[in-house]
Design an enzyme around this catalytic site. Structure first.
Site, PDB file in Angstrom:
ATOM      1  N   LYS A 288      33.897  47.805 -70.190  1.00  0.00           N
ATOM      2  CA  LYS A 288      34.056  46.393 -69.850  1.00  0.00           C
ATOM      3  C   LYS A 288      35.494  45.954 -70.116  1.00  0.00           C
ATOM      4  O   LYS A 288      36.185  46.516 -70.971  1.00  0.00           O
ATOM      5  CB  LYS A 288      33.130  45.523 -70.714  1.00  0.00           C
ATOM      6  CG  LYS A 288      31.642  45.678 -70.465  1.00  0.00           C
ATOM      7  CD  LYS A 288      30.881  44.764 -71.420  1.00  0.00           C
ATOM      8  CE  LYS A 288      29.375  44.922 -71.277  1.00  0.00           C
ATOM      9  NZ  LYS A 288      28.865  44.338 -70.037  1.00  0.00           N
ATOM     10  N   ARG A 362      18.728  48.579 -68.819  1.00  0.00           N
ATOM     11  CA  ARG A 362      17.530  48.962 -68.075  1.00  0.00           C
ATOM     12  C   ARG A 362      17.076  50.375 -68.443  1.00  0.00           C
ATOM     13  O   ARG A 362      15.899  50.706 -68.294  1.00  0.00           O
ATOM     14  CB  ARG A 362      17.780  48.829 -66.570  1.00  0.00           C
ATOM     15  CG  ARG A 362      18.789  49.784 -66.010  1.00  0.00           C
ATOM     16  CD  ARG A 362      19.362  49.320 -64.677  1.00  0.00           C
ATOM     17  NE  ARG A 362      20.207  48.141 -64.862  1.00  0.00           N
ATOM     18  CZ  ARG A 362      20.809  47.509 -63.857  1.00  0.00           C
ATOM     19  NH1 ARG A 362      20.680  47.948 -62.608  1.00  0.00           N
ATOM     20  NH2 ARG A 362      21.553  46.449 -64.084  1.00  0.00           N
TER      21      ARG A 362
END
Length: 513
Positions: A288, A362
Site C-alpha cells: 500500500k 477474503r
C-alpha cells in the site's frame, strides 16, 4: 505505553487499557440525592405535550430565545440557567419523516443515543458533582439509547492508556428507572467501547498472539463462554492454506479464535459469526502507499465488533447459542511473504491464484468460513454472517457510515437491514451478480483472489466469499470501522464500533431463517 515485548500472558487486559468498571457503573455508584450543591438536572422528553409544560416552567424568567431554539427544532439540546438552577433540556420527540425516501436512522434509540454526545460535552464544561436524569414520558428505547450514548461518549482511548489525566470527570448519576434498562445500556455501551478500543490499539500492542491471549483472558472463568485458539500448528493440520499464506511473513503467526457461547438449557442451532482480524495490513508485496497504510491497524475491525458482541452475550446472559470465529493474521512483508501468481489451496480444497496480496482479508475469511459452516450436530449453524473491513470499493459506493450488505438469503438480508435502521448502525443491500463470475476465473487455479477490473470490487469480493459457504444462509457485511469526524457520541478520528449495535438488535429480535 507498553511495547509488545513487555506484554506477557496474564497482564494483557490491564496493559491494553480495558477498564474494570464502565463509566455508568462508576457514576451510579457516586449518586447522592442529598448533595444539592452543583447539582444539574437533565430532562428528556419524548412527548410534545410534556416538553411544552417544561418549557413554560423554565422560561418564565425571560429565556424566550432559548425556548425558540427548542420550538423551532434549531437545537434539540439546550442548556438553561434559570431560577431553579442549571438545567439541560433534551428534545427526543420523533422528527418529521423524510418525504424523499432517504436512508435515515431517526428511531427512538438512535436519536437519543446521538444527542447524548452533546449532553456529555456539557457535563464536562459544567463540572457538576451530581446529575439527575429525568426521563419524562420516555419509551424504553429512548432511555436505553440515552444511557448507551453517555457510555459511548465517555470512552477516551488516551485516558485509558495513561496518556491523559487519569481522573476523568465522573459525576454522581441519579436515575429512577428499572434496573433492567440500566443493565441493558451498560452492556450495550461496554460492548461498543470494547470494539472501539481494540481497533484503536496500535499493531505493536495488538498482534495475533496478544489478541488471542486477550480474548481468552476476557472470558477466563466464564460458565457460558469458552475460547479455543487454533495456532499455526493447528492451522497446518487443518489445511488452512489461505490463512497460513497471509500470515507467513509476520513475526507473530496467524491463529483462528473460536468464542463459543452456550448457557445451560439452551436449545436449537447456533448462529455463526466470522470476523476478519488483520491486525495490520501493509498490503503485502503489493505494498500500500503510505497514505492508505496509515490506519491499517483498523483492518481487524470486523473481528473487534464480534469480540464486543461476545462481551454483550456474556454480560446479558443471552438465551440462544452463538459461535464466533475470528480469523487473525498480520499481512506483513518479508522473505516468507506470499506472492502475486502463487496458487494456494484453501481448507475446502479450492485452489486460489493470488492476483493481489492486498486482497488478503477474503483469504483468511474464506478458510474461517469453511470451518464455521462445517460444524456438525448441535453445533451446525442455522446461518453464518461475516463482518469485515474488506474493500475500499464499498466505501466509494456507500461512504464511511453505512455498511455494505450482501446475502444469499433475502429474509436474512431484510432482517439485518431493519436491525441496522433500528439500532442506528445502518446497512444497505448490494447485489451478488452472477454475470460477474468471470471476474474470478483463473487460468491456473479454480479461483483468483481479486479481479483486474477496477469497478465492482465490493461485489466480486463478496462473490469470492460465496464460494466457501456451502448451502447455509449467509450474509457478508463490509464495513469501515473508523470515523474521522465526531458522529453523535463517537468522537473521531478513531474507531466507531460499527456493527455491534446492529448485531445486538438483530439477535434481540429473535429472528431465525
Amino acid at each position: 505505553m507498553s511495547s509488545e515485548n513487555e506484554i506477557t500472558e496474564g497482564s494483557i487486559r490491564s496493559l491494553l487499557g480495558l477498564p474494570d468498571k464502565t463509566w455508568l457503573e462508576q457514576a451510579l455508584y457516586k449518586a447522592d440525592l442529598s448533595q444539592q450543591e452543583g447539582r444539574l438536572n437533565i430532562s428528556l422528553f419524548h412527548a410534545s405535550s410534556e416538553l411544552e409544560k417544561q418549557l413554560n416552567s423554565l422560561t418564565k424568567g425571560g429565556l424566550s430565545w432559548q425556548r425558540r431554539l427548542i420550538e423551532d427544532k434549531t437545537e434539540r439540546v439546550v442548556h438553561f440557567v434559570s431560577q431553579h438552577g442549571p438545567h439541560i433540556l433534551v428534545d427526543l420527540t420523533t422528527p418529521e419523516s423524510d418525504t424523499k425516501g432517504m436512508l435515515e436512522c431517526t428511531g427512538a434509540y438512535a436519536l437519543a443515543r446521538d444527542l447524548m454526545g452533546q449532553v456529555y460535552d456539557l457535563l464536562g464544561s459544567l463540572k457538576s458533582g451530581q446529575v439527575v436524569l429525568d426521563f419524562v414520558s420516555c419509551a424504553d428505547a429512548s432511555i436505553v439509547g440515552c444511557l448507551t450514548g453517555l457510555e459511548i461518549a465517555a470512552y477516551d482511548y488516551r485516558q485509558l492508556r495513561g496518556d491523559r489525566d487519569p481522573e476523568p470527570l465522573i459525576p454522581g448519576l441519579v436515575l429512577d428507572i428499572p434496573q433492567t434498562l440500566i443493565e441493558q445500556a451498560i452492556a450495550q455501551g461496554l460492548s461498543v467501547n470494547v470494539a472501539r478500543h481494540l481497533v484503536n490499539l496500535p499493531a505493536a500492542d495488538l498482534n495475533p498472539q496478544t489478541y488471542a491471549t486477550l480474548v481468552a483472558e476476557l472470558f477466563e472463568g466464564s460458565t457460558s463462554t469458552s475460547v479455543t485458539v487454533w495456532d499455526a500448528e493447528r492451522l497446518e493440520k487443518e489445511k488452512m492454506g489461505l490463512m497460513l499464506a497471509v500470515g507467513k511473513a509476520a513475526v507473530h503467526q496467524p491463529c483462528l479464535i473460536n468464542i463459543r457461547y452456550r448457557n445451560d438449557g439452551m436449545t436449537g442451532k447456533p448462529l455463526a459469526l466470522v470476523g476478519k482480524g488483520i491486525t495490520f495490513d501493509t498490503g503485502g508485496l503489493d505494498l500500500k502507499s503510505s497514505a492508505f497504510m496509515r490506519i491499517m491497524k483498523k483492518d481487524m475491525g470486523g473481528s473487534a465488533a464480534l469480540v464486543g458482541l461476545s462481551v454483550w452475550l456474556e454480560r446479558t446472559g443471552f438465551s440462544r447459542p452463538v459461535d464466533i470465529w475470528l480469523a487473525i493474521a498480520e499481512n506483513a512483508i518479508g522473505q516468507k511473504a506470499f506472492r502475486p501468481g502463487d496458487v494456494i489451496k484453501a481448507r475446502n480444497g479450492i485452489t486460489v491464484e493470488i492476483d493481489n496480496t492486498d486482497a488478503e482479508g477474503r483469504l483468511v475469511l474464506a478458510d474461517a468460513l469453511t470451518v464455521a459452516v462445517s460444524e456438525q450436530g448441535n453445533n451446525q449453524p442455522w446461518a453464518v454472517i461475516d463482518i469485515a473491513t474488506l474493500t475500499g470499493a464499498a466505501r466509494v459506493a456507500l461512504g464511511m457510515q453505512v455498511g455494505a450488505l450482501f446475502s444469499s438469503n433475502k429474509s436474512l438480508s431484510d432482517a439485518l437491514y431493519q436491525a441496522g435502521i433500528d439500532a442506528g448502525d445502518p446497512l444497505w443491500p448490494l447485489p451478488l451478480v452472477r454475470a460477474y463470475e468471470n471476474e474470478l476465473q483463473s487460468n491456473v487455479a479454480q479461483l483468483v483472489n481479486s479481479s483486474a477490473n477496477r469497478v465492482g470490487g465490493a461485489v466480486t469480493a463478496a462473490m469470492f466469499l460465496a464460494e466457501f459457504i456451502a448451502e447455509i444462509p449467509w450474509a457478508h457485511i463490509d464495513v469501515n470501522a473508523w470515523t474521522n469526524e465526531t458522529l453523535g457520541p463517537v468522537k473521531g478520528p478513531g474507531a466507531n464500533g460499527q456493527m455491534v449495535q446492529c448485531l445486538i438488535q438483530f439477535l434481540e429480535t429473535g429472528y431465525e431463517c
